[in-house]
Design a protein around this motif. Structure first.
Motif, mmCIF file in Angstrom:
data_model
loop_
_atom_site.group_PDB
_atom_site.id
_atom_site.type_symbol
_atom_site.label_atom_id
_atom_site.label_comp_id
_atom_site.label_asym_id
_atom_site.label_seq_id
_atom_site.Cartn_x
_atom_site.Cartn_y
_atom_site.Cartn_z
ATOM 1 N N THR A 74 3.847 38.893 10.008
ATOM 2 C CA THR A 74 3.061 38.383 11.129
ATOM 3 C C THR A 74 1.574 38.386 10.788
ATOM 4 N N SER A 75 0.771 37.876 11.697
ATOM 5 C CA SER A 75 -0.665 37.826 11.494
ATOM 6 C C SER A 75 -1.369 38.881 12.336
ATOM 7 N N ASP B 219 -4.884 40.357 14.483
ATOM 8 C CA ASP B 219 -5.842 39.779 15.419
ATOM 9 C C ASP B 219 -7.261 39.790 14.861
ATOM 10 N N ASP C 253 -6.909 33.826 16.545
ATOM 11 C CA ASP C 253 -6.074 33.583 17.716
ATOM 12 C C ASP C 253 -4.653 33.414 17.203
ATOM 13 N N ARG C 254 -3.866 34.474 17.299
ATOM 14 C CA ARG C 254 -2.514 34.440 16.724
ATOM 15 C C ARG C 254 -1.645 33.362 17.347
ATOM 16 N N ARG D 67 0.032 41.781 5.547
ATOM 17 C CA ARG D 67 1.176 41.051 6.086
ATOM 18 C C ARG D 67 2.476 41.461 5.411
ATOM 19 N N PRO E 83 -3.700 33.901 7.572
ATOM 20 C CA PRO E 83 -4.995 34.513 7.863
ATOM 21 C C PRO E 83 -5.951 34.452 6.666
ATOM 22 N N PRO F 107 -3.156 29.281 15.670
ATOM 23 C CA PRO F 107 -3.767 29.210 14.337
ATOM 24 C C PRO F 107 -4.053 27.766 13.943
ATOM 25 N N LYS G 193 -4.104 44.862 14.843
ATOM 26 C CA LYS G 193 -3.105 44.011 15.500
ATOM 27 C C LYS G 193 -2.884 44.552 16.893
#
Length: 315
Positions: free
Chosen positions: A260-261, A263, A134-135, A253, A90, A138, A313
């Motif tokens: 994870t990433s 939103d 857009d998880r 993160r 991200p 990417p 998220k």
């Protein structure tokens, strides 16, 4: 809590800007912020610039090592490059789509000028922004990516402390091989220059030999020594705002996202931080709103807030 410190070399290198500027465009006669805002809306409101770039592993590798985070998606960037298909973390997209213009066509701070306010409102500050990721899609190493940039708004503002300024919002949509990967909205503030920049430019006309035009044998240079002090009124080199955004997201993160990433991130720059200074990142709160996880983070130096961020998220 995480401590962040950068040298002057790193702060100067990490200037992440985009789009192009035509040096042949005549400079408009602008006196007020209202005139500058009106000019921008008149000339750029319907303009969309498109640029393509290959998402190469080397660019991502250099950023990972510079940030002191050499392990990316399980790969040690000190020993190898990220293989094709590796997701771009991200906000790390900021190392791509950097300026293509020659130095003489860049702004005094090294940025492109395609969506900058006209003179004399050329002293720019990155005020904040909003990035929606857009998880599931990417940007990835090996993508042939495309960036679409457009002006959203340009509004004249006045404050007692800073006087007239132009608040500009620009939207950038980045498309990867599989479609839209993220929407990056940026808010910039443009103020009048403190003093005129001096420059020295050399060059000779091209010459023709047997009908062929040869490139001139010359050297051009733009003198911008101590630009941050003389033109912007800062005591030293300013750490670029988006670099702080990257650090906030990397912290999230590590601490909250479990690798994870998110939103979305909404961020706002509050005060500058300078090369050589150290600042800390900490969490103010983490709450559940319906099924969304909402984290409030802050970057601060000796109790002074540098940047605030809200990271979301979705479930």
């Amino acid at each position: 809590m995480k401590r962040i410190q950068y040298s002057k070399r790193v702060a100067k290198q990490l200037l992440f800007q985009t789009t192009r500027h035509s040096s042949t465009t005549p400079a408009p006669l602008i006196r007020t912020a209202a005139e500058a805002a009106s000019h921008m809306m008149e000339h750029f409101a319907q303009k969309v610039t498109k640029r393509s770039q290959y998402i190469d592993a080397n660019q991502l590798r250099k950023l990972a090592v510079t940030l002191g985070r050499p392990v990316l998606d399980g790969h040690d960037m000190r020993r190898m490059s990220a293989p094709a298909g590796t997701p771009v973390p991200p906000a790390h997209h900021l190392v791509y789509f950097t300026p293509d213009d020659v130095e003489a066509d860049l702004g005094a701070d090294g940025s492109d000028r395609a969506f900058n306010a006209p003179a004399p409102f050329t002293r720019r500050m990155w005020a904040g922004g909003h990035i929606k990721f857009d998880r599931g899609n990417p940007l990835r190493v090996g993508d042939e990516a495309e960036e679409h940039t457009k002006l959203i708004s340009a509004v004249a503002k006045t404050s007692r402390s800073a006087g007239e300024m132009v608040l500009v919002e620009v939207e950038k949509k980045l498309y990867g091989t599989q479609g839209l990967a993220l929407v990056d909205k940026r808010s910039w503030i443009f103020r009048p220059v403190i003093q005129r920049q001096s420059d020295a430019r050399g060059g000779v006309a091209p010459r023709s030999v047997n009908g062929s035009i040869l490139a001139p044998s010359s050297m051009s240079d733009v003198i911008l020594d101590n630009n941050c002090e003389t033109a912007e009124g800062h005591p030293g080199v300013v750490v670029h705002g988006p670099l702080n955004v990257i650090n906030l997201l990397d912290y999230w993160r590590d601490i909250h996202g479990q690798g994870t990433s998110p939103d979305e991130i909404f961020y706002r720059a509050v005060s500058p931080v300078y090369a050589g200074e150290e600042y800390q990142i900490r969490t103010l709160s983490v709450v559940s709103v319906y099924t969304d996880l909402v984290s409030e983070l802050v970057a601060e130096r000796d109790g002074v807030v540098i940047m605030k961020a809200t990271i979301i998220k979705k479930a």
